[in-house]
Scaffold this active site. Structure first.
Site, short mmCIF file in Angstrom:
data_model
loop_
_atom_site.label_atom_id
_atom_site.label_comp_id
_atom_site.label_asym_id
_atom_site.label_seq_id
_atom_site.Cartn_x
_atom_site.Cartn_y
_atom_site.Cartn_z
N GLU A 51 0.28 -1.35 5.81
CA GLU A 51 1.32 -0.78 6.67
C GLU A 51 1.05 0.69 6.96
OE1 GLU A 51 4.92 1.26 8.01
OE2 GLU A 51 3.81 1.66 6.17
N ASP A 101 0.82 -1.21 0.00
CA ASP A 101 0.00 0.00 0.00
C ASP A 101 0.86 1.26 0.00
OD1 ASP A 101 0.74 -0.95 2.60
OD2 ASP A 101 -0.63 0.47 3.54
ZN LIG Z 1 6.72 2.48 4.08
#
Ligand SMILES: [Zn+2]
Length: 423
Positions: free
Chosen positions: A152, A87
């Site tokens: 993340e 992401d």
């Molecule tokens: Zn990163």
């Protein structure tokens, strides 16, 4: 056998094209297309070698963790894990000179796209280095696992958070995790991270005597809050000073950062605020990042005694990410107990680079989940000679830096997968 210049050029073009294709997949929050990314990664794995196993595992529906397995000749040895997140953070397209999902290359060879530094580059460099090693006939002794994880950028709870708790993960028997680092702006030097600061969220609330806007009196909520803000800002300045004065040798990750993120007070009306009333409540919020070397108890005392003292009608709400963590779960040791750091430093040197002294990562990464699970984790993004543009406009990575980074991983993987511990 050396490749002829034209063959080498074709190979480089193909490598860059694959990177561009990954960058063009829209994995931007809040609606990342994880399925498209997983399909792409698995197709890459298949194109590298049929011996590279690939699995897409959904611990949370719609949020696949892609796990690739390159099994070594001695699978009983603890393995290497190369982790990257799929992401990326959103962008303000009108502030960019190139489309943020375009992966356009300018005349200087800079590739522009969200994720060129954070961290689609690293994910693809893992794959390209394995591609090179397999093509050259290299056979690892230790197994290598490569993970491409979701979320993340929004905390990782549904990504690595779930992954490390799974039976799949426990069955992998990991010796060392490599995850993201930060670019270095200097020549051939690469940054290495062995820990990260711990996020705290602080909200403070002041109450006080409400009163007429014209009246001067003691102990209003605004006055109480303002005294705290002044105290917090003095502390902030003292930390910031240590970064500004080079002789202190403090990195960004070595000081406590405190930044005000909201202020809430006043009595609203449909088109603004009541202007002749001093309110009875005022609040402020702060993002605090605490290095693992700082004394959390001392900071907590400061919060209660200076920043939100009950004697000044203040109260606080504190959230700490490290509440139940032991100190050794916050940092990866850099002494002789951890052979992987020196192996990495030597491997980088062999590939023509240098590493700087291990640092504390100023923000958070997925490494903390691995460290919490008791593993050694090193943050390393092979990007030198490049300004840090993570989450910034016009994020870019030079083609030659990207290619050099692949050579770094080739060298690191050779060293890591062949390493046999003395005992
Ligand atoms: Zn990163």
């Amino acid at each position: 056998m050396a490749l002829s210049p034209s063959l080498a050029k074709t190979e480089e073009t193909e490598i860059i094209t694959r990177f561009q294709n990954y960058l063009r997949i829209d994995t931007v929050h809040p609606t990342p297309d994880y399925t498209a990314a997983a399909d792409f990664i698995i197709s890459q794995a298949k194109s590298i070698s049929l011996h590279l196993e690939s699995h897409s595992i959904e611990f949370v529906p719609g949020k696949p963790v892609v796990l690739l397995k390159w099994i070594g000749s001695d699978p009983s040895l603890p393995a290497i894990l190369l982790n990257s997140h799929v992401d990326v953070v959103p962008f303000e397209e009108d502030k960019w000179d190139h489309p943020p999902l375009g992966a356009e290359i300018d005349q200087d060879g800079k590739i522009y796209a969200r994720g060129t530094q954070d961290m689609k580059s690293v994910g693809m460099q893992y794959l390209e280095s394995i591609r090179k090693l397999i093509a050259s006939g290299f056979e690892p002794v230790r197994s290598v696992y490569v993970t491409f994880v979701p979320d993340e950028e929004i905390g990782g709870a549904d990504g690595v958070g779930k992954f490390v708790e799974s039976e799949t993960f426990k069955s992998l028997n990991i010796a060392i995790v490599l995850d993201e680092g930060l670019p270095s702006s200097s020549g051939d030097s690469y940054r290495v991270f062995n820990g990260e600061r711990i996020p705290w969220s602080l909200q403070i609330k002041a109450v006080g005597q409400p009163g007429h806007g014209a009246k001067l009196y003691d102990d209003s909520a605004m006055e109480n809050l303002n005294k705290s803000i002044e105290s917090i800002m003095r502390f902030r300045a003292s930390q910031f000073d240590q970064l500004k004065h080079k002789e202190c040798f403090k990195g960004e990750g070595d000081v406590i950062s405190v930044n005000m993120v909201f202020l809430k007070a006043g009595t609203p009306t449909p088109d603004g605020f009541v202007m002749n009333l001093q309110p009875s409540v005022a609040e402020a919020g702060f993002d605090i990042r605490v290095p693992p070397t700082a004394d959390p108890e001392a900071l907590e005392r400061r919060l209660v005694e200076e920043w939100a003292p009950p004697a000044r009608n203040m109260s606080l709400t504190l959230w700490r990410a490290d509440q139940e963590l032991a100190r050794n779960q916050l940092v990866t040791p850099i002494d002789d107990s951890n052979p992987w750091l020196e192996l990495l430093e030597n491997a980088v040197q062999e590939a023509g680079g240098n590493t700087s002294k291990p640092e504390i990562f100023p923000a958070s990464t997925d490494s903390r989940y691995f460290r919490k699970a008791g593993l050694l984790a090193i943050g390393f993004s092979p990007i030198s000679n490049t300004p840090s543009l993570l989450h910034d406009h016009n994020e870019y990575l030079g083609q030659s830096e990207y290619l050099k980074g692949i050579d770094m991983y080739v060298s690191i993987l050779k060293a890591y997968t062949s390493y046999i511990s003395p005992e």
